[in-house]
Scaffold this motif. Structure first.
Motif, short mmCIF file in Angstrom:
data_model
loop_
_atom_site.label_atom_id
_atom_site.label_comp_id
_atom_site.label_asym_id
_atom_site.label_seq_id
_atom_site.Cartn_x
_atom_site.Cartn_y
_atom_site.Cartn_z
N GLU A 53 0.83 -1.21 0.00
CA GLU A 53 0.00 0.00 0.00
C GLU A 53 0.87 1.26 0.00
O GLU A 53 0.55 2.24 -0.66
N CYS A 54 1.96 1.24 0.74
CA CYS A 54 2.89 2.37 0.76
C CYS A 54 3.47 2.62 -0.63
O CYS A 54 3.49 3.76 -1.11
N LEU A 55 3.94 1.56 -1.26
CA LEU A 55 4.51 1.70 -2.59
C LEU A 55 3.48 2.18 -3.60
O LEU A 55 3.76 3.03 -4.45
N LYS A 56 2.28 1.66 -3.47
CA LYS A 56 1.18 2.08 -4.35
C LYS A 56 0.89 3.57 -4.12
O LYS A 56 0.78 4.34 -5.08
N SER A 57 0.79 3.98 -2.88
CA SER A 57 0.52 5.38 -2.56
C SER A 57 1.64 6.30 -3.01
O SER A 57 1.41 7.47 -3.30
N SER A 58 2.85 5.77 -3.08
CA SER A 58 3.99 6.58 -3.50
C SER A 58 4.06 6.72 -5.02
O SER A 58 4.90 7.45 -5.53
N GLY A 59 3.17 6.04 -5.72
CA GLY A 59 3.10 6.20 -7.17
C GLY A 59 3.58 5.03 -8.00
O GLY A 59 3.59 5.12 -9.22
N LEU A 60 3.99 3.94 -7.35
CA LEU A 60 4.44 2.79 -8.14
C LEU A 60 3.25 2.08 -8.77
O LEU A 60 2.17 1.99 -8.19
N SER A 61 3.48 1.55 -9.95
CA SER A 61 2.46 0.75 -10.63
C SER A 61 2.46 -0.67 -10.05
O SER A 61 3.40 -1.07 -9.35
N ILE A 62 1.43 -1.40 -10.36
CA ILE A 62 1.35 -2.80 -9.92
C ILE A 62 2.54 -3.58 -10.46
O ILE A 62 3.16 -4.37 -9.74
N LYS A 63 2.92 -3.31 -11.71
CA LYS A 63 4.06 -3.99 -12.32
C LYS A 63 5.34 -3.70 -11.53
O LYS A 63 6.15 -4.60 -11.28
N GLU A 64 5.53 -2.44 -11.13
CA GLU A 64 6.72 -2.06 -10.37
C GLU A 64 6.70 -2.66 -8.96
O GLU A 64 7.75 -3.07 -8.44
N ILE A 65 5.53 -2.76 -8.38
CA ILE A 65 5.43 -3.39 -7.05
C ILE A 65 5.74 -4.88 -7.17
O ILE A 65 6.43 -5.45 -6.31
N ARG A 66 5.27 -5.50 -8.24
CA ARG A 66 5.58 -6.92 -8.46
C ARG A 66 7.09 -7.10 -8.61
O ARG A 66 7.67 -8.06 -8.09
N ALA A 67 7.76 -6.18 -9.27
CA ALA A 67 9.22 -6.24 -9.41
C ALA A 67 9.88 -6.15 -8.05
O ALA A 67 10.86 -6.86 -7.77
N PHE A 68 9.35 -5.28 -7.17
CA PHE A 68 9.89 -5.19 -5.81
C PHE A 68 9.71 -6.52 -5.08
O PHE A 68 10.64 -7.00 -4.41
N ILE A 69 8.56 -7.14 -5.21
CA ILE A 69 8.31 -8.41 -4.54
C ILE A 69 9.26 -9.47 -5.07
O ILE A 69 9.80 -10.29 -4.31
N ASP A 70 9.51 -9.45 -6.37
CA ASP A 70 10.49 -10.38 -6.96
C ASP A 70 11.89 -10.12 -6.39
O ASP A 70 12.63 -11.06 -6.11
N GLU A 84 17.66 1.38 -3.18
CA GLU A 84 17.54 2.40 -4.22
C GLU A 84 16.08 2.69 -4.55
O GLU A 84 15.70 3.85 -4.75
N LEU A 85 15.26 1.65 -4.59
CA LEU A 85 13.84 1.83 -4.86
C LEU A 85 13.20 2.71 -3.79
O LEU A 85 12.49 3.68 -4.10
N PHE A 86 13.45 2.40 -2.52
CA PHE A 86 12.84 3.17 -1.45
C PHE A 86 13.40 4.59 -1.38
O PHE A 86 12.67 5.54 -1.10
N GLN A 87 14.68 4.76 -1.68
CA GLN A 87 15.25 6.11 -1.72
C GLN A 87 14.62 6.92 -2.84
O GLN A 87 14.31 8.10 -2.66
N SER A 88 14.42 6.29 -3.97
CA SER A 88 13.79 6.95 -5.11
C SER A 88 12.35 7.35 -4.78
O SER A 88 11.91 8.46 -5.09
N ARG A 89 11.61 6.44 -4.15
CA ARG A 89 10.21 6.73 -3.79
C ARG A 89 10.15 7.84 -2.75
O ARG A 89 9.29 8.72 -2.81
N ARG A 90 11.08 7.82 -1.80
CA ARG A 90 11.12 8.87 -0.78
C ARG A 90 11.33 10.23 -1.44
O ARG A 90 10.64 11.20 -1.12
N ALA A 91 12.27 10.31 -2.37
CA ALA A 91 12.54 11.57 -3.06
C ALA A 91 11.31 12.02 -3.86
O ALA A 91 10.96 13.21 -3.86
N ALA A 92 10.66 11.08 -4.51
CA ALA A 92 9.46 11.42 -5.30
C ALA A 92 8.33 11.93 -4.41
O ALA A 92 7.65 12.90 -4.75
N VAL A 93 8.14 11.29 -3.26
CA VAL A 93 7.09 11.72 -2.34
C VAL A 93 7.41 13.08 -1.75
O VAL A 93 6.53 13.94 -1.63
#
Length: 151
Positions: A53-70, A84-93
């Motif tokens: 839900e956090c990743l979704k709220s930060s703007g990631l797509s379902i495909k990108e969230i699936r990549a994170f889970i992988d 890097e993913l979380f740092q990128s999302r933090r900067a975007a938020v």
């Protein structure tokens, strides 16, 4: 404790259909099923769902969230990628928050502006004010908006 889809949906304050959709999209490979095939969520699953839900709220797509889970499924070999993913999302938020703050600042100014105009029965008095005459929070806002007089 184990939760059904409906119970977990209530805990998460999301529709049960969202959890089913996440499952169909491969975002819930960790969720166990009962012998009857019913999804059974644990406390650990709840934590994963909060991250989703956090990743979704930060703007990631379902495909990108699936990549994170992988990535997470690959274990320690992907910790740098996940960081890097979380740092990128933090900067975007943070950027989104700055943009929203600027939007709120303008809305606050415009509310004040039109409240003054209504109180005075005209915009003329507010338009005639210099930045120095404005209440403190709006001084820089009017300077930024000098091209938008009467809007």
């Amino acid at each position: 404790m184990l939760y059904t889809v409906g119970e977990m949906a209530k805990v998460m304050h999301i529709p049960a259909s969202t959890l089913r959709y996440y499952d169909q999209e491969g975002l819930l490979p960790f969720v166990e099923r009962s012998s009857g095939g019913i999804r059974m969520f644990s406390e650990k699953d709840y934590e994963w769902l909060k991250v989703i839900e956090c990743l979704k709220s930060s703007g990631l797509s379902i495909k990108e969230i699936r990549a994170f889970i992988d990535m997470a499924a690959r274990g320690d070999e992907s910790i740098h990628e996940r960081l890097e993913l979380f740092q990128s999302r933090r900067a975007a938020v943070k950027k989104q928050m700055e943009d929203l703050q600027a939007t709120l600042d303008l809305l606050e100014f415009k509310c004040w502006y039109y409240e003054q105009a209504v109180k005075d029965g005209t915009e003329a008095n507010v338009k005639a004010m210099t930045a120095d005459q404005l209440p403190e929070p709006y001084k820089t806002t009017k300077e930024k908006m000098s091209m938008n007089k009467g809007i």
